[in-house]
Scaffold this motif. Structure first.
Motif, PDB file in Angstrom:
ATOM      1  N   ARG A 192      -1.645  -6.088   0.131  1.00  0.00           N
ATOM      2  CA  ARG A 192      -2.802  -5.671  -0.750  1.00  0.00           C
ATOM      3  C   ARG A 192      -2.903  -6.891  -1.383  1.00  0.00           C
ATOM      4  O   ARG A 192      -2.777  -6.787  -2.416  1.00  0.00           O
ATOM      5  CB  ARG A 192      -3.040  -4.124  -1.388  1.00  0.00           C
ATOM      6  CG  ARG A 192      -3.325  -2.940  -0.011  1.00  0.00           C
ATOM      7  CD  ARG A 192      -4.566  -3.037   0.898  1.00  0.00           C
ATOM      8  NE  ARG A 192      -3.851  -1.890   1.160  1.00  0.00           N
ATOM      9  CZ  ARG A 192      -3.579  -2.725   3.236  1.00  0.00           C
ATOM     10  NH1 ARG A 192      -3.724  -2.705   3.365  1.00  0.00           N
ATOM     11  NH2 ARG A 192      -4.113  -0.856   3.917  1.00  0.00           N
ATOM     12  N   ALA A 236       0.795  -1.219  -0.333  1.00  0.00           N
ATOM     13  CA  ALA A 236       0.291   0.069  -0.386  1.00  0.00           C
ATOM     14  C   ALA A 236       1.242   0.841   0.193  1.00  0.00           C
ATOM     15  O   ALA A 236       0.397   2.453  -0.534  1.00  0.00           O
ATOM     16  CB  ALA A 236      -1.079   0.194   1.247  1.00  0.00           C
ATOM     17  N   GLU A 256      -7.261  -3.498  -5.463  1.00  0.00           N
ATOM     18  CA  GLU A 256      -6.531  -3.788  -4.148  1.00  0.00           C
ATOM     19  C   GLU A 256      -7.811  -3.451  -3.476  1.00  0.00           C
ATOM     20  O   GLU A 256      -8.617  -2.610  -3.054  1.00  0.00           O
ATOM     21  CB  GLU A 256      -5.262  -2.254  -4.190  1.00  0.00           C
ATOM     22  CG  GLU A 256      -4.292  -2.309  -5.412  1.00  0.00           C
ATOM     23  CD  GLU A 256      -3.201  -1.551  -5.336  1.00  0.00           C
ATOM     24  OE1 GLU A 256      -3.481  -1.177  -3.605  1.00  0.00           O
ATOM     25  OE2 GLU A 256      -1.888  -1.821  -6.125  1.00  0.00           O
ATOM     26  N   SER A 289      -8.286  -3.870   1.448  1.00  0.00           N
ATOM     27  CA  SER A 289      -7.266  -4.724   2.896  1.00  0.00           C
ATOM     28  C   SER A 289      -7.597  -5.366   3.313  1.00  0.00           C
ATOM     29  O   SER A 289      -7.130  -5.753   4.377  1.00  0.00           O
ATOM     30  CB  SER A 289      -7.840  -3.069   3.502  1.00  0.00           C
ATOM     31  OG  SER A 289      -9.854  -3.403   3.286  1.00  0.00           O
TER      32      SER A 289
END
Length: 221
Positions: free
Chosen positions: A137, A16, A218, A220
């Protein structure tokens, strides 16, 4: 869709944001930097920046993996014995299945020779421990959907969409403001009708969701 993406192949994860980690071995300092990049030119810029920052270091060893499937890979020992730095660093990135990242390990020599095996272990550990601390990610192929709404209703609709995304493994991409508010969402392929039904029910049939291209997103998770 990105022409480099092959839907039949798995997508690699990425990081990230930048991450730094230092280890000390027999008074030698190994400072690992992980930087997210999309192209070789971005990677070269990151490497040059770190070389300027650590101008007095003896070595700036490099490994990079780029592309949605990690097809572009490069490494450099930068003066260390051949095969003791760049390749071990690259192997860590491969093994951890991350891409669009450049790893630079800056070494300040501490006066004690570590030997080939010791160097391999040191550079491997520096990158591996940095990845342990990085925000990794996962990526997935999703369908981009756009929902248009008047400004006055966009805030409420955004909150509803964010809640729906959380419950349906989708990603809220953001809002573009022009003549109206265009709320962008990426949904799993096959879930397009689910979003369309949700939007229709939430707005009393006044708003619809428009399908767009496939794209890599992407999360989390």
């Amino acid at each position: 869709m990105n022409p480099d993406v092959d839907p039949s192949r798995p997508l690699l994860a990425t990081i990230a944001g930048p991450c730094e980690h230092e280890i000390d071995i027999k008074k030698s300092r190994f400072i690992a930097h992980l930087v997210p990049v999309r192209t070789v030119s971005e990677a070269d810029e990151a490497i040059s920046s770190l070389r300027r920052q650590y101008w007095d270091a003896r070595h700036h060893c490099v490994a990079m993996v780029i592309g949605p499937h990690g097809d572009l890979q490069r490494s450099s020992d930068d003066g260390e014995p051949s095969g003791t730095a760049g390749v071990p660093m690259l192997e860590v990135l491969r093994r951890r299945q991350v891409t669009d990242v450049v790893a630079v390990v800056v070494r300040y020599f501490g006066g004690t020779l570590l030997g080939a095996g010791g160097l391999v272990r040191a550079y491997t550990a520096a990158v591996s421990e940095a990845l342990d601390r990085a925000a990794v990610r996962p990526r997935a192929l999703r369908r981009r959907m756009t929902v248009h709404a008047p400004y006055a209703e966009s805030g409420k609709l955004e909150n509803l969409l964010r809640t729906w995304c959380d419950a349906n493994a989708a990603v809220f991409l953001g809002v573009d403001y022009a003549q109206d508010a265009a709320l962008r969402v990426a949904v799993a392929v096959g879930d397009e009708p689910l979003l369309a039904e949700f939007i229709s029910a939430a707005t009393g049939g006044q708003t619809t969701a428009h399908s767009g291209e496939l794209q890599v997103v992407e999360s989390s998770a």
